[in-house]
Design a protein around this motif. Structure first.
Motif, PDB file in Angstrom:
ATOM      1  N   SER A 213     -24.350 -42.600  -8.612  1.00 24.50           N
ATOM      2  CA  SER A 213     -25.558 -42.871  -7.829  1.00 24.50           C
ATOM      3  C   SER A 213     -25.974 -41.714  -6.942  1.00 24.50           C
ATOM      4  O   SER A 213     -27.135 -41.627  -6.542  1.00 24.50           O
ATOM      5  CB  SER A 213     -25.345 -44.117  -6.963  1.00 24.50           C
ATOM      6  OG  SER A 213     -25.087 -45.249  -7.774  1.00 24.50           O
ATOM      7  N   LEU A 216     -24.931 -38.057 -10.026  1.00 19.64           N
ATOM      8  CA  LEU A 216     -25.340 -38.246 -11.419  1.00 19.64           C
ATOM      9  C   LEU A 216     -24.370 -37.593 -12.409  1.00 19.64           C
ATOM     10  O   LEU A 216     -24.760 -37.012 -13.416  1.00 19.64           O
ATOM     11  CB  LEU A 216     -26.762 -37.717 -11.649  1.00 19.64           C
ATOM     12  CG  LEU A 216     -27.473 -38.224 -12.925  1.00 19.64           C
ATOM     13  CD1 LEU A 216     -27.600 -39.737 -12.918  1.00 19.64           C
ATOM     14  CD2 LEU A 216     -28.834 -37.573 -13.082  1.00 19.64           C
ATOM     15  N   TYR A 245     -29.289 -45.723  -9.042  1.00 21.90           N
ATOM     16  CA  TYR A 245     -29.635 -44.311  -8.906  1.00 21.90           C
ATOM     17  C   TYR A 245     -31.153 -44.105  -9.022  1.00 21.90           C
ATOM     18  O   TYR A 245     -31.765 -43.415  -8.197  1.00 21.90           O
ATOM     19  CB  TYR A 245     -28.930 -43.491  -9.976  1.00 21.90           C
ATOM     20  CG  TYR A 245     -29.411 -42.066 -10.047  1.00 21.90           C
ATOM     21  CD1 TYR A 245     -28.943 -41.112  -9.147  1.00 21.90           C
ATOM     22  CD2 TYR A 245     -30.349 -41.670 -11.006  1.00 21.90           C
ATOM     23  CE1 TYR A 245     -29.398 -39.796  -9.191  1.00 21.90           C
ATOM     24  CE2 TYR A 245     -30.808 -40.362 -11.056  1.00 21.90           C
ATOM     25  CZ  TYR A 245     -30.332 -39.431 -10.151  1.00 21.90           C
ATOM     26  OH  TYR A 245     -30.797 -38.142 -10.197  1.00 21.90           O
ATOM     27  N   ARG A 249     -33.452 -42.837  -5.874  1.00 21.32           N
ATOM     28  CA  ARG A 249     -34.031 -41.500  -5.944  1.00 21.32           C
ATOM     29  C   ARG A 249     -35.553 -41.539  -6.005  1.00 21.32           C
ATOM     30  O   ARG A 249     -36.231 -40.610  -5.573  1.00 21.32           O
ATOM     31  CB  ARG A 249     -33.479 -40.748  -7.159  1.00 21.32           C
ATOM     32  CG  ARG A 249     -32.043 -40.293  -6.951  1.00 21.32           C
ATOM     33  CD  ARG A 249     -31.916 -39.508  -5.670  1.00 21.32           C
ATOM     34  NE  ARG A 249     -30.517 -39.270  -5.298  1.00 21.32           N
ATOM     35  CZ  ARG A 249     -30.134 -38.781  -4.138  1.00 21.32           C
ATOM     36  NH1 ARG A 249     -31.035 -38.497  -3.226  1.00 21.32           N
ATOM     37  NH2 ARG A 249     -28.856 -38.598  -3.863  1.00 21.32           N
TER      38      ARG A 249
END
Length: 465
Positions: A213, A216, A245, A249
């Motif tokens: 998370s 990557l 994730y 992001r």
């Protein structure tokens, strides 16, 4: 079912962190007051027990121990996010573990060289490590476990703390019975916990949640999950990490630590996180953990009766930690366990207040408030509040936010204890009244603001606030 590898990772996380913290507190709370006798050079046999306890020398020593412990814990709590960023959760715990042996040698051999400076410096290093581990270990435990059993796994942190206190209490009492002058060497026995921790931690994987998370590193995260679950059927967990994730992001691409205090969605979670931490620090359990002889002396107990009483209270806390592990993933969840725990602590101080104001000795019944406090704390405030602040935030912000909350809790602990010593003796009833009021205030604040975090993502938690 929890796999053997998960059990191994849990043991590696708690033995060198939480167990060690509990062990140190247990040794420091030696009911025979060997610490005070060594530092002050005053023997309680030369005066009455109550007079010895209330002497300025003893109280100044204990205030200095609390001050060193609180300030060093605060420093460790503030620095652990930076260490975790550089070394990872597991790596930072491993780095911190190597300083434990130095601290144990300083404290353990301080009596041999008759150096109080060595003792306080070793105590500072222990406290600094404890502050680090109080954030690193729960975060690692939370991130290596499945979502539906995160509460059970992370509750082992407080369970190990309680067991460490019991073990230390038994060992320090036995050493004091055999040779009172050898008491500080009980501290050096933490080297065995260090050996276990240093042996097990390198064999465990890094946090798969952090690897995926935040960084990557999908291949490393997959290998870590396969090792932990002892199975290659991890597609559902990988998909969950991928969704987390992407969501994090997309919405928080340029996140910085300052956003914890600026962005509204984080600011509200930060407020609740601080409330949770304060409720644990100010519930009154520290009085039993760190100053049991002060409390028991007011009830008329002598040296010979204290060890068994303190051991019984700590064993009751161990039992309730196990009960909490059984209930935390059930219908009660995190929120209700914390609220029930706070009400139990309030009832304990209410009973203690009635006893103090009545000026009447109730014999064994006078111990019921202390046992009630230990059991209530062990049910919710002890185990559950250790990891709820981490569940209130997404993984990339959880360490920074929890670090600040933990540091504020340790900072508040110092004036709380100074106030305790200032009020002790002449207005003992007011101590109970103050903690009763604090518990009731935290109950209503958390009942209004604390959401249920069980099996929920960050956005689900925020929507329920």
């Amino acid at each position: 079912m929890i796999s053997n590898n998960e059990v191994r990772a849990v043991l590696a996380s708690v033995v060198g962190t939480s167990f060690l913290r509990g062990y140190m507190r247990g040794v420091m709370c030696d009911p025979r007051l060997a610490l005070f006798q060594w530092i002050t050079g005053v023997q309680p046999t030369n005066m009455g027990l109550m007079k010895f306890i209330m002497s300025e020398d003893v109280q100044s020593v204990w205030m200095s121990v609390i001050a060193v412990d609180s300030l060093s814990n605060m420093g460790g709590a503030l620095i652990f996010p930076s260490l975790a960023k550089k070394f990872g959760r597991r790596g930072a715990m491993l780095v911190g573990s190597y300083t434990i042996i130095f601290a144990s040698l300083l404290c353990g051999y301080s009596l041999l060289f008759n150096s109080k400076l060595m003792f306080y410096f070793g105590l500072f290093i222990f406290g600094f490590n404890n502050g680090m581990f109080s954030g690193l270990a729960p975060a690692y435990l939370l991130e290596i476990s499945r979502r539906d059993r995160r509460g059970v796994v992370t509750c082992t942190y407080e369970l190990a703390h309680s067991i460490g206190f019991v073990v230390a209490h038994v060992i320090s009492v036995k050493i004091a019975d055999h040779d009172r002058s050898a008491w500080p060497f009980a501290i050096s026995l933490v080297i065995f916990a260090w050996i276990i921790s240093v042996y097990l931690l390198p064999t465990c994987p890094r946090s798969p949640r952090m690897l995926y998370s935040i960084k990557l590193r999908t291949f490393e995260a997959k290998k870590a999950l396969e090792w932990l679950r002892n199975s290659d059927c991890i597609n559902d967990e990988l998909q969950e990490l991928h969704d987390e994730y992407v969501c994090n992001r997309v919405l928080f691409k340029n996140f910085t630590w300052k956003d914890v205090f600026v962005v509204k969605i984080f600011r509200k979670c930060m407020f609740v996180s601080i409330l949770v931490t304060f409720s644990r620090q100010l519930c009154g359990m520290d009085l039993i953990d760190t100053t049991p002889h002060f409390i028991l002396t007011t009830n008329g107990y002598n040296f010979n009766e204290m060890p068994e009483i303190i051991l019984g209270m700590q064993l009751s806390k161990v039992a309730m930690n196990i009960v909490a592990m059984c209930l935390v993933e059930g219908k009660l969840g995190r929120r209700n366990l914390i609220l029930i725990s706070i009400i139990g602590c309030a009832m304990a101080f209410f009973a203690y207040l009635i006893e103090r104001l009545s000026n009447h000795s109730y014999g064994f019944l006078a111990l019921l408030p202390q046992y009630c406090l230990c059991m209530s704390y062990g049910l919710g405030l002890g185990p559950v509040t250790r990891f709820v602040p981490f569940e209130l935030f997404p993984v990339f912000a959880s360490l920074r936010a929890s670090s600040f909350a933990l540091a504020m809790g340790e900072l508040l602990r110092l004036p709380a204890f100074l106030g305790f010593f200032w009020m002790f003796g002449s207005v003992t009833g007011w101590i109970s009244f103050n903690f009763l009021t604090l518990n009731l205030v935290f109950y209503f604040l958390l009942k209004t603001n604390l959401p249920e975090t069980k099996n929920k993502s960050f956005f689900d938690v925020y929507k329920s606030m």
